[in-house]
Design an enzyme around this catalytic site. Sequence first.
Site, mmCIF file in Angstrom:
data_model
loop_
_atom_site.group_PDB
_atom_site.id
_atom_site.type_symbol
_atom_site.label_atom_id
_atom_site.label_comp_id
_atom_site.label_asym_id
_atom_site.label_seq_id
_atom_site.Cartn_x
_atom_site.Cartn_y
_atom_site.Cartn_z
ATOM 1 N N CYS B 96 0.845 -1.205 0.000
ATOM 2 C CA CYS B 96 0.000 0.000 0.000
ATOM 3 C C CYS B 96 0.876 1.249 0.000
ATOM 4 C CB CYS B 96 -0.950 -0.061 1.201
ATOM 5 S SG CYS B 96 -2.346 1.056 1.043
ATOM 6 N N HIS B 213 -3.498 -5.773 0.955
ATOM 7 C CA HIS B 213 -2.773 -5.993 2.213
ATOM 8 C C HIS B 213 -2.659 -7.486 2.548
ATOM 9 C CE1 HIS B 213 -2.530 -1.840 3.900
ATOM 10 N NE2 HIS B 213 -3.493 -1.641 3.010
ATOM 11 N N GLU B 215 -0.899 -8.808 4.903
ATOM 12 C CA GLU B 215 -0.843 -8.993 6.364
ATOM 13 C C GLU B 215 -2.242 -8.973 6.984
ATOM 14 O OE1 GLU B 215 -0.497 -6.162 4.938
ATOM 15 O OE2 GLU B 215 -1.412 -4.626 6.199
#
Lengths: 1031, 271
Positions: B96, B213, B215
């Site tokens: 990002c 994302h 994660e």
Amino acid sequence: MTRASASTKAAKSTSGKNDVQLLCLAVVPQAGFSTKTGSVSFPLYWVQQAGSDRGAESDPKLIEALEQILVDPLQERLLQATPEGRQAWTDDWSKQSFRWWCERQFQPGVTDNLAHTVKEALSLKGVQGDYQIASGTGFLLSGKGANPLDTLKSVEQFSRYRYFHPLTDCFKVHDLASKKTVSDQFLSFPAVHLPTPKPAQTVALNLDDKKLEALSRQRLLALSLSEMQAIRKYFEQAKVKKARKAKKLPEWPTDVELEIIAQTWSEHCKHKIFNATITHTDLAAPGAPQTEQIKSLYKSYIQAATRKLAPERPDLLSVFEDNSGVVSWDDDWAVCFKVETHNSPSALEPYGGALTGILGVNRDILGTGLGAKPIFNTDVFCFAYPSEDLPDRPKLLPAETILNGVRKGVEDGGNKSGIPTVNGAIYFHPGYRAKPLVFCGTGGILPRSINGVSAIQKHTSVKDIIVMAGGRVGKDGVHGATFSSESLHEGSPVSAVQIGDPFTQKRLLDFTIEARDAGLITGITDNGAGGLSSSVGEMARITNGATIELNCVPLKYPGLSDWEIVISESQERMTISTNNFEELQKLASKHNVEVSAIGTFDDSGSFAVTRDGAPVALLDLQFLHDGLPDLELESHWQPIEIVPEVGPPPRELSPILISLLSHQNVCSRESVIRQYDHEVQGMSVIKPLMGPFQQAPCDAAVQKPRFDQDAGLVISNGLCPQLSRFDTHLMAVCAVDEAVRNAICVGADPATIAILDNFCWPDPVASARNPDGKYKLGQLVRACKGLFEAAVTYKAPLISGKDSMKNDFDDGVLRLSIPPTLLVSLIARLPNIGNAVSMEFKGSGDLIYLLAAGKLGLAGSQYEELQGWRSDWLPSLDLAKADALYRRVFHAIRSGWVRSCHDLSEGGLGVALAECVIGSKLGARIDADRVLAAAGIPAGTDANAVALNKRIDLALFAEGPGRLVVSVDPAHQRSWETLFEGYDCYKLGVVEQMGRLRVLSAVGKPVLDMTADGLAFAWKPALPFDRERQE
Amino acid sequence: MVRPRALVVCGDGINCDAETASALELAGFDSVRSHVTDLLESPAELAEAKLLVIPGGFSFGDEIASCKVLALKIKEKVSDLLHQFVDNGNLVIGICNGFQMLVQMGLLPSSERGAPPVVSLTKNSGGKFMNRWVELVVDHNAPCRFFDLFDTIQLPVRHGEGRLALGAAESEQTIEAVKRNAALRYKEDVNGSFDRIAALSNATGNVLGLMPHPEAFVRWTQHPNWYRERQNNKGEKPEKQDKTAKNSPPPPDIPHGLAILQNAAKMLTVD
């Protein structure tokens, strides 16, 4: 228009030597402006170098650096000019079918985050020199369209609140068609020019009552006569006189002292109404009116509920003491929660108001114990419908301006701080025309101990250094709480409204947590209302004394009086006590956070302020905190009378359901939710929108606060102001029930619930301008009683709260008041996140049940409003039954029997079923007779003599607390039904694969039949946010 | 087995460092968080690491343009060192805001020193910040190996400036090179990105930038439809698997973001 003359002067003076140099920049697209939409906007900058005889424009290193910093070399290019040189820009633009050129920049002194970043970037590029930067926006408008803009005034009107806000921005329109656009009309640098402040002044109080009151009014102290008299009495005491003489202070208070007292004694800080002694008369009591005396609503109902429940709740670690309520999470960690309001600032400047609201409540969490880390935000907004605008009351901002600004403020406040916005509500009611309500809530997590010391408590000791960390002090927010709208319009621009700086605060946050873990913090609190006077004055109670030196307080710009420094509410500041300032400073410099040692904690018994070592304030701490005289008030209550008028049942139910689904209080919040980051920090389990299409609107949020544990934290809210006009007792009970029920829906353990109260009331103190003050206070009394009963029955202790008691609009002609509003916010524990349940249907064949612990009502319902009916048929709740019911739901969810669970709120059962269908695109077959049986409508007839309890429209759309719609795995039907034996548990139907919501009569005739897509279509598009704007 | 060291940058407005570090631990890394200031003052820390991650967030408030100033700050001080780190075959992932930084720093789409900028990540075509889960299509011909095992993956996007845009004057050759390095594409257009590109790597495949994302999907309960997705992947409802079963084996029963980070660990240990 709104320009100060000072900056025009600055622009003209660029030719002079040893004077201010100004460079003007615009960042424009390489491909040229698009002329498709008739309007374009692009960044503007003003760069000024002080004390140089070279023009800023002639410094090639600066220009090169600015070009690298400000421009995307693939998409944009930089225009640069002297102030006069901008004429060439406008000459060019006038040839591109644009008629109007508008410039926007901040008013002098308003926080300019973009400019701060550019300045930091310049220093990273190694550019030397004292450069001041201001940022802004340029707009080019064609002026063509359905409503052509053909005068300066029409452009100004069109742009107001759309392109600029008069309280924070300078805005200037230039006519490109006119030959008269000359450069000295362009905006110049918005420099702050303040006269040299006077030293602290003495304010004599040997005045008669009238003059005392006038003094309070003129200085915006917001103190009553009896409070002014109490202050006078304090200074008349012989021992006070003696102590002051010894410190060479005048006999009467200095302006610094008077302001400190006024802030400390403000309604905001001391909750005077909640602590008042109230003589309450219930005019509707059976038999004769009954009068009782209540000594402090806060102690009698709020604190009392928690005290009653505390013996069974060892998890309550710190309640009503700190900046937020703290409950235990496990042996090592605790969670904390606080909800604040920022109504008045949001009414005046919605973006800044909401942004500073969020950042402010984040700091409440950061200032809890030795510092907690914020892990979620939850926000609830109450707005007027845009159709309720009153254009003839210019001081009331248009509803759309308010709601768009608030939404954007919350977006920037949450997203840029890296705190997920996990849950919230948007509620519309015409009454919020008086003032919008902006509730900002934050939860945090903190270790229970650090280096063997409890991190829940503060351990500030004598000789600890007082540290101010974060932002600097400016005029912003001076008298934040007491500013009248009048002075906001006509007062000095630099002290007007605040805009938050989430980036500075994020750095402050990272720094604080690291400092806490390094054991460098002995105590911490935030600088909110009342600024240093409040934060240091509060912390001083721990050691029983503190002294601060004003020379050590860093300022944004010179020109602040001593009293302004002490009470300024400039944002992004924490007050910290430390016994190791050197290490703290080292850590701060790593995080690029400014910290200043501004004084020392002591045990002198007083709060002292010095300037150059000489005292300018010396106040006895006990007087400061406990010297406030008690307030005595009267209240009464009596229900309103309603002449019922309920029309016949509609022929078709589907148009009703469509209207309800598309109602602004019911429809999808997706457009707002998507703009809030609700997943940052990686803790999300139940999001605002779940299911296979990310369309299922969940009742509560579930977060996983520790990566290494399976327990979940549930967050929910409850709010029922639509019932306030009937009975605030019922309203309060329903608000608690809604918060609890929402949490139950996702799987919360009812034994772990903790709640917050947040009262937003119209002024409940009677006066000439507020003739029904006693009734409003009576409503407050009843709401507190309801809150107490519900909290105690649900065994849901209150751990923190807030009240905002002046939510009225009054411009001298028109007076408007909000509906009495109580927001209940909740946290609870979910033992294992794998058991969390979302609200959409999960699979065909699942059985659909309705659980109920109360009675339906039509009064105050969305259906009543839609039909324009008037009903006195109120809903009710059996609290004890609901409590038992919810504990059984928890058992069923934990046992894995429940596939979906959803609460019934606006729009009743019909809307709740529709939402379960929309979220899953599965269908439901519902038995109309079962719906009627489950509704339990009391006997009676409507105007057409139709029995009310035979009306399926009422059974589907009437509203009531204590109701849930649950889908259950058929494999567990028997266990489920056994569990709810003796309760109101009705099997309504079954989930079907075919995406239709069908309510069928006993003979299989459809009473209602709509497709999932049709329902979704009605539900999706209706919120008035971010509407496309056409010129 | 020695766990490879991952260095996660934090500070200056980076927001996702804590969960990124935790996700990397789950994926088999020994992860350390390092504040930008520490990294710039003692760059030797980088030498210990095999993977550098620049997580998402709002560095410097995303003022001027996303990640512009953080990129500038790092570029001014440790540009050479970073190039060396990449040249040595270590991995760099920018997520990002981190993707935006890699582009601003000139590490993507080409990590050759002095390569001119050819792409920007700019305002979404919808003009708004957006948090939603998206379906992403893996391009197995792209040079990077982070997405092996999957043909499509699901991850959340959370950005206001994720639209990949090319300069107006880019040659056909450059455009082709960008397309070649596009490791992920949005299945549906979500932000107006050129060629629906969601992730880019360099030609050697050791520098990756992605807007979604990873994660944020390291446990099943992070998925918006986890109740059913988890069951599907456990094979309880086989009908769903038909879609992906055409040419490749069914995707592993593992949250997609975690799989990506595990692939990163594998790339390092296999070498």
